[in-house]
Design a protein around this motif. Structure first.
Motif, short mmCIF file in Angstrom:
data_model
loop_
_atom_site.label_atom_id
_atom_site.label_comp_id
_atom_site.label_asym_id
_atom_site.label_seq_id
_atom_site.Cartn_x
_atom_site.Cartn_y
_atom_site.Cartn_z
N LEU A 83 70.65 52.59 -6.83
CA LEU A 83 70.27 53.33 -5.63
C LEU A 83 69.53 52.46 -4.63
CD1 LEU A 83 69.02 56.65 -7.30
CD2 LEU A 83 71.20 56.26 -6.13
N LEU A 84 68.71 51.55 -5.13
CA LEU A 84 67.89 50.71 -4.25
C LEU A 84 68.65 49.51 -3.70
CD1 LEU A 84 64.54 50.73 -6.27
CD2 LEU A 84 64.90 51.76 -4.02
N PHE A 85 69.44 48.87 -4.57
CA PHE A 85 70.05 47.59 -4.19
C PHE A 85 71.56 47.53 -4.38
CE2 PHE A 85 65.81 46.78 -6.13
CZ PHE A 85 65.12 46.47 -4.96
N GLY A 86 72.16 48.61 -4.87
CA GLY A 86 73.60 48.59 -5.11
C GLY A 86 73.99 47.76 -6.32
N THR A 87 73.05 47.51 -7.22
CA THR A 87 73.32 46.70 -8.40
C THR A 87 74.30 47.43 -9.32
OG1 THR A 87 71.04 45.89 -8.30
CG2 THR A 87 72.26 45.48 -10.35
N PRO A 88 75.37 46.78 -9.78
CA PRO A 88 76.29 47.43 -10.72
C PRO A 88 75.52 47.94 -11.94
CG PRO A 88 77.24 45.40 -9.91
CD PRO A 88 75.84 45.43 -9.40
N PRO A 89 75.86 49.13 -12.44
CA PRO A 89 75.08 49.74 -13.53
C PRO A 89 74.90 48.86 -14.75
CG PRO A 89 76.57 51.35 -12.58
CD PRO A 89 76.90 50.04 -11.94
N LEU A 90 75.96 48.18 -15.19
CA LEU A 90 75.85 47.35 -16.39
C LEU A 90 74.85 46.21 -16.18
CD1 LEU A 90 76.72 46.77 -19.27
CD2 LEU A 90 78.65 45.46 -18.35
N ILE A 91 74.95 45.55 -15.04
CA ILE A 91 74.01 44.47 -14.73
C ILE A 91 72.60 45.03 -14.59
CG2 ILE A 91 73.38 42.72 -13.01
CD1 ILE A 91 76.34 42.38 -12.41
N GLY A 92 72.49 46.20 -14.00
CA GLY A 92 71.19 46.84 -13.88
C GLY A 92 70.57 47.12 -15.23
N GLY A 93 71.39 47.55 -16.20
CA GLY A 93 70.89 47.80 -17.56
C GLY A 93 70.36 46.53 -18.20
N VAL A 94 71.08 45.42 -17.98
CA VAL A 94 70.63 44.13 -18.53
C VAL A 94 69.31 43.72 -17.89
CG1 VAL A 94 71.15 41.66 -18.70
CG2 VAL A 94 72.97 43.36 -19.07
N ILE A 95 69.18 43.91 -16.58
CA ILE A 95 67.94 43.56 -15.89
C ILE A 95 66.77 44.38 -16.44
CG2 ILE A 95 66.74 43.65 -13.66
CD1 ILE A 95 69.44 43.03 -12.33
N VAL A 96 67.00 45.66 -16.63
CA VAL A 96 65.94 46.52 -17.18
C VAL A 96 65.54 46.04 -18.57
CG1 VAL A 96 65.43 48.85 -18.03
CG2 VAL A 96 66.57 48.55 -15.84
N GLY A 97 66.53 45.68 -19.39
CA GLY A 97 66.23 45.21 -20.74
C GLY A 97 65.43 43.93 -20.75
N VAL A 98 65.81 42.99 -19.90
CA VAL A 98 65.09 41.70 -19.84
C VAL A 98 63.68 41.90 -19.33
CG1 VAL A 98 65.03 39.45 -18.68
CG2 VAL A 98 67.20 40.34 -19.56
N PHE A 99 63.52 42.72 -18.30
CA PHE A 99 62.19 42.94 -17.75
C PHE A 99 61.29 43.65 -18.76
CE2 PHE A 99 58.88 44.82 -15.18
CZ PHE A 99 58.64 43.86 -14.22
N SER A 100 61.86 44.61 -19.48
CA SER A 100 61.05 45.32 -20.47
C SER A 100 60.60 44.38 -21.58
CB SER A 100 61.83 46.50 -21.05
OG SER A 100 62.95 46.05 -21.79
N LEU A 101 61.44 43.41 -21.91
CA LEU A 101 61.07 42.41 -22.92
C LEU A 101 59.87 41.60 -22.45
CD1 LEU A 101 61.84 41.25 -25.68
CD2 LEU A 101 63.30 39.60 -24.49
N ALA A 102 59.85 41.27 -21.15
CA ALA A 102 58.71 40.54 -20.60
C ALA A 102 57.44 41.38 -20.69
CB ALA A 102 58.99 40.17 -19.14
#
Length: 425
Positions: A131-150
């Motif tokens: 919704l914010l950046f038009g990021t494809p959902p699958l890539i968005g899921g990976v980003i969320v996972g990596v950030f949560s790991l941090a």
């Protein structure tokens, strides 16, 4: 970190924090979908559900924190002990296998609940990025996972306070993101007052009420809170110190749940004021579009930021809860990187398959509903037992109130599962 065992009494404010971490579970993306749908379709009609759910959540989370503080154990470690093998039965191989099987089954349902929670949170975060950046959902899921790991890297006995402060920061962002629209819509006080009166309007409102409650009282938050208190390092050394810590715990829970409850109530009120009768608000994307159209792109962007913060923080807390559950029930701990990957996989598969986000959130709420009794019932039993809690065991009145809350929560969640399975929902 100060420890009250050495006679030093920490300031009450330094004891606050664990409840704010647990409260993230109460403002995750599942809450967004349920609360916006309720407000957009029925106005203030189901406001009472959120008020009741928040009051019950305060009691449940206080009991969880109290259990961890008094016993120095988490709820899952006490369950594991109760399902373990007493010393006098060590030669009873059949009994040993039965207890091990029971412990594995209990762990299995807890892990499924945690995975279902992660599905909702990762998909919610990925949706926010889209919704914010038009990021494809699958890539968005990976980003969320990596950030949560941090974020999870901040959590350890030496830096738990820092982790709590970071999560509090996310809670502040969530609050601003979801409540900003109320400054533009205002509130209809008379309708809010009428919404406090418990009532339904047909089966669909029962389903929505059950969804709202299921998105509020979450099993992993119940498991987690006792572990957060246990791992914090504050050990009361006498009755006066324990009483002081319990007072701080009540303030912690009340403050955290007031914030979380205000966010949920604010979302419903926002939808009731700005989105009532608007088509498409039964999905997060539709609700975001409607908010943007009604209140402007700035409010829409803040809504998306709040949703993103909700997904990032809640998936980190959920993964932490899953790690604790495995360690307590199986005495096994896998590297957090592997756990993050394994719990992330179902959400990524759904995103890769193009699953509709709101549908995935609904399914996750149904799975969470199945796990609630396994957390609530042991919590009430353990906190009522003098053998476990000593003089700090719940009074009969408190046990009765907790029992009634359990019955209400479990009954509504059974209704949600049944109505969903039969196609009524």
């Amino acid at each position: 970190m100060p420890n009250s065992q050495d006679g030093h009494q920490p300031r009450l404010i330094t004891l606050l924090g664990p409840a704010f971490v647990a409260a993230i579970a109460y403002v995750d993306p599942g809450n967004v979908a349920a609360n916006l749908s309720a407000g957009a379709e029925y106005g203030y009609l189901l406001l009472w559900v959120l008020v009741l759910a928040n009051l019950m959540a305060m009691l449940v989370q206080y009991l969880s924190a109290k259990l961890g503080l008094v016993t120095g154990r988490s709820l899952t470690s006490l369950v594991a002990e109760s399902l373990g093998m007493p010393a006098r039965q060590r030669r009873d191989v059949r009994g040993q296998r039965q207890r091990r099987g029971a412990r594995l089954l209990y762990w299995g349902q807890a892990e499924i609940v945690t995975a279902a929670t992660d599905v909702a949170e990762v998909i919610g975060g990925a949706t926010a990025l889209y919704l914010l950046f038009g990021t494809p959902p699958l890539i968005g899921g990976v980003i969320v996972g990596v950030f949560s790991l941090a974020l999870l890297a901040l959590q350890n006995p030496q830096s738990q306070r820092r982790f709590e402060f970071v999560i509090m920061g996310f809670l502040a962002i969530i609050t601003l993101g979801f409540l900003a629209g109320l400054f533009f819509t205002g509130l209809t006080v008379s309708e809010m007052a009428s919404g406090i009166v418990p009532r339904f309007q047909g089966t669909p409102t029962v389903v929505l009420a059950a969804s709202m409650l299921g998105a509020t009282v979450m099993p992993h938050a119940i498991y987690l809170h006792s572990g957060l208190v246990r791992d914090r390092g504050y050990q009361p050394h006498n009755d006066a110190s324990m009483a002081r810590h319990l007072t701080a715990t009540r303030w912690d829970v009340a403050a955290a749940l007031v914030v979380a409850g205000s966010v949920n109530i604010g979302m419903l009120c926002l939808a009731a004021e700005a989105l009532k009768g608007v088509d498409g608000t039964d999905s997060i994307e539709g609700a975001h579009r409607a908010v943007t159209d009604a209140l402007g792109p700035m409010v829409g962007a803040l809504f998306g930021i709040g949703l993103l913060a909700s997904g990032l923080a809640s998936t980190s807390v959920g993964c932490y809860a899953g790690d604790m559950v495995m360690k307590d029930l199986l005495k096994v701990r896998i590297p957090i990187l592997w756990r993050r990957f394994l719990t992330l996989l179902p959400a990524l598969l759904l995103l890769g398959m193009g699953a509709e986000p709101t549908w995935a959130l609904i399914v996750s709420q149904v799975v969470l509903s199945l796990g609630i009794p396994f957390a609530l019932i042991p919590l009430v039993i353990f906190t009522a037992r003098g053998a476990v809690m000593g003089r700090w065991a719940n009074t009969r009145a408190l046990t009765a109130i907790a029992g009634v809350c359990c019955v209400i929560i479990i009954a509504l969640n059974i209704a949600l599962v049944y109505l969903t399975a039969t196609g009524v929902a």
